[in-house]
Design a protein around this motif. Structure first.
Motif, mmCIF file in Angstrom:
data_model
loop_
_atom_site.group_PDB
_atom_site.id
_atom_site.type_symbol
_atom_site.label_atom_id
_atom_site.label_comp_id
_atom_site.label_asym_id
_atom_site.label_seq_id
_atom_site.Cartn_x
_atom_site.Cartn_y
_atom_site.Cartn_z
ATOM 1 N N LYS A 196 0.818 -1.186 0.046
ATOM 2 C CA LYS A 196 -0.259 -0.124 -0.125
ATOM 3 C C LYS A 196 0.661 1.506 -0.039
ATOM 4 O O LYS A 196 1.835 1.385 0.924
ATOM 5 N N TYR A 201 3.869 -4.899 3.301
ATOM 6 C CA TYR A 201 3.608 -5.351 4.597
ATOM 7 C C TYR A 201 3.474 -6.858 4.455
ATOM 8 O O TYR A 201 3.217 -7.336 3.660
ATOM 9 N N CYS A 280 3.176 -6.568 14.535
ATOM 10 C CA CYS A 280 2.242 -5.730 15.201
ATOM 11 C C CYS A 280 1.710 -6.630 16.617
ATOM 12 O O CYS A 280 1.376 -7.635 16.481
ATOM 13 N N CYS A 285 -3.339 -9.669 14.764
ATOM 14 C CA CYS A 285 -2.797 -8.751 13.684
ATOM 15 C C CYS A 285 -1.388 -9.553 13.189
ATOM 16 O O CYS A 285 -1.747 -10.160 12.076
ATOM 17 N N ILE A 287 0.924 -8.006 11.604
ATOM 18 C CA ILE A 287 1.661 -7.615 10.425
ATOM 19 C C ILE A 287 2.858 -6.751 10.830
ATOM 20 O O ILE A 287 2.849 -6.135 11.643
ATOM 21 N N GLU A 289 6.001 -4.172 8.851
ATOM 22 C CA GLU A 289 6.545 -3.228 7.679
ATOM 23 C C GLU A 289 7.751 -4.227 7.058
ATOM 24 O O GLU A 289 8.848 -4.147 7.626
ATOM 25 N N CYS A 310 2.470 -0.532 11.771
ATOM 26 C CA CYS A 310 1.602 -1.727 11.483
ATOM 27 C C CYS A 310 0.585 -0.827 10.485
ATOM 28 O O CYS A 310 0.052 0.307 10.493
ATOM 29 N N LEU A 311 0.223 -1.664 9.333
ATOM 30 C CA LEU A 311 -0.680 -1.117 8.360
ATOM 31 C C LEU A 311 -1.791 -0.776 8.939
ATOM 32 O O LEU A 311 -2.506 0.421 8.554
ATOM 33 N N HIS A 312 -2.588 -1.472 9.925
ATOM 34 C CA HIS A 312 -3.783 -1.206 10.505
ATOM 35 C C HIS A 312 -3.906 -0.451 11.808
ATOM 36 O O HIS A 312 -4.863 0.281 12.065
ATOM 37 N N HIS A 313 -2.804 -0.779 12.516
ATOM 38 C CA HIS A 313 -2.823 -0.290 14.023
ATOM 39 C C HIS A 313 -1.640 0.899 14.223
ATOM 40 O O HIS A 313 -1.626 1.110 15.595
#
Length: 511
Positions: A196, A201, A280, A285, A287, A289, A310-313
């Motif tokens: 992204k 990730y 993460c 999760c 995930i 980077e 983290c991509l989400h958190h």
């Protein structure tokens, strides 16, 4: 159209047919529909059969199915003779490779004759750990099996050679040699990779546990190698957290983070970052980077910390304390550097500890990691970090690395497990029922004996010049085909005799 004959034609019939054709330039076009078409262009002179057998190619239009022109299959006629020409390392390591390794490890006696040494009053035991490694994202293929076999067989050879020098008489300290399979469970699970805004990730195998289905194959392979080497070599299996638990790791990472800008440019020229990551911590999760592009490094309060993303958190921070370090994930070049320096520190420290055992480390890895990879990404970095990591040492016990010959495809490229796993490469091997070289599990399904590979690698260690070259898929399939013949034991391809002395060979000869 020329002469048409079936696949029942014997090799001698084929030679007779070729000899009877007045041509020096023959194209042999085969179809796997039970017919072979021989096209000949008349020439004034008869063919050179030796040249034809060695140089002419055969285009196969189909292998059990109709193929488009772009899917043509090819093979080559050759004489079945394997050459082992001397060059580079093979000029130096032609006979006693084990002695050379013991010398580089600083385990070979300082005197000319070890048997002349006086017995030690209180000999300190020595331990040599032979490291092999793998990313367990598939069942090990033949190239991995070659590296594993080389690790076990070299370990046994060193153990025996050390005993012959006096290790079993008390005139040398006792030496125990073991093999350690270092599994890289922090390798990315390719099915869990996301990109992204130009940032990649991933989730590692340690997080997804996708490797679980393949681990039994690794365990079985290690056990078979132990049996093959007469159980003379003990083995263990470690994971990434075991490496990161070493008491030397915080110091190594501290020095690397202090110089992370320069090291990032040299270890990761595409990203200009060191690929240090951490999953993460949010439950479910995991995930991370992938390339460390968003990492931020802080040096307050005497303990370096790293902020990961983290991509989400979002961001999360870890410091260089053991509980956090064990959760770190390192890409291959960074892991290679950290592991190598930590093993050097371990060797230095144990040699100074008069009450414990001395520990030494030897790495066995694939030949694709030789050359510029180690020169620029490992030894260059050790030279740059030396003063910071080893201020008290005038002479360093630099890591000793043995490189296993590569298993190559028809073009000379390394047989790649990642291409096979991700992209379904090597369809031509499957069509010919030779895909047992791509997977240990497939090898078992087809009833192929992995000892064919073990015996071949054993012959390389006994004749070390054979370690300094690569071997093709065709070479190994020939060994397996010989093993499948009744009452025939697999043997290496015949070796060409040295060329007789003649003036034209003087230019290429070396003293």
């Amino acid at each position: 159209m020329g002469n048409i004959f079936s696949f029942s034609t014997t090799p001698s019939d084929l030679l007779s047919l070729i000899q009877g054709c007045g041509s020096s330039a023959l194209d042999v076009y085969l179809t796997f529909t039970n017919k072979v078409a021989l096209l000949a262009t008349p020439q004034p002179r008869p063919p050179s059969i030796g040249r034809l057998l060695n140089n002419e190619s055969i285009a196969v239009s189909s292998v059990g199915k109709e193929l488009t022109p772009g899917d043509a299959r090819y093979t080559t006629i050759h004489d079945g003779v394997s050459h082992h020409p001397l060059g580079a390392g093979s000029y130096i390591f032609k006979t006693d490779y084990a002695k050379a390794l013991l010398t580089y490890l600083n385990l070979y006696p300082k005197t000319e004759d070890a048997t002349d040494q006086r017995p030690f009053n209180r000999p300190r035991p020595r331990k040599l750990i032979v490291h092999i490694g793998a990313q367990p994202n598939n069942s090990p293929h033949a190239g991995t099996m070659i590296t594993f076999a080389l690790g076990f067989i070299i370990a046994r050879k060193i153990q025996r050679r050390y005993c012959d020098m006096g290790g079993d008489t008390g005139k040398l300290p006792p030496l125990t040699v073991s093999v350690s399979l270092d599994l890289v469970d922090t390798a990315p699970d390719s099915k869990k990779t996301i990109e992204k805004d130009g940032i990649a990730y991933q989730r590692s195998h340690r997080n997804t546990n996708a490797m679980a289905e393949f681990l039994p194959d690794y365990s079985e392979l290690l056990e078979r190698l132990s049996t093959f080497t007469n159980n003379e070599v003990q083995y263990t299996c470690t994971r990434q957290a075991d490496l990161l638990k070493s008491k030397h790791i915080p110091k190594v990472l501290d020095v690397i983070l202090a110089d992370h800008v320069r090291i990032g440019r040299e270890l990761g020229p595409e990203s200009n970052r060191i690929a240090l990551r951490a999953a993460c911590p949010v439950e479910g999760c995991g995930i991370a980077e992938k390339h460390g592009k968003l990492n931020q490094y802080h040096y307050g309060d005497g303990i370096p910390t790293v902020t990961f993303n983290c991509l989400h958190h979002g961001p999360h921070t870890s410091s260089l304390v053991p509980a956090h370090i064990e959760k770190f994930e390192l890409n291959t070049p960074l892991r290679n550097l950290v592991r190598g320096v930590a093993n050097m520190l371990d060797t230095i420290e144990t040699q100074g500890d008069v009450d414990g055992e001395e520990r030494y480390h030897l790495r066995v890895t694939g030949g694709d990691y030789a050359g510029i990879y180690q020169e620029q990404l490992f030894y260059r970095q050790i030279n740059c970090l030396m003063k910071a990591v080893f201020p008290q040492c005038s002479q360093l016990p630099l890591p000793v690395i043995c490189y296993a010959p590569l298993l190559t495809d028809w073009s000379g490229a390394k047989l790649s497990k990642s291409l096979y796993v991700k992209e379904g490469a090597y369809a031509y091997l499957e069509e010919q029922n030779k895909d047992y070289l791509l997977s240990y599990s497939r090898m078992k399904e087809m009833g192929k004996d992995p000892r064919v590979i073990f015996r071949e690698v054993e012959s390389w260690v006994e004749d070390p010049r054979r370690l300094f070259r690569n071997y093709s898929v065709e070479y190994f399939t020939r060994l397996f085909e010989q093993a499948d013949e009744p009452d025939v034991h697999p043997v290496a391809a015949p070796v060409a005799l040295p060329l007789p002395y003649s003036p034209r060979n003087i230019v290429n000869s070396r003293q």
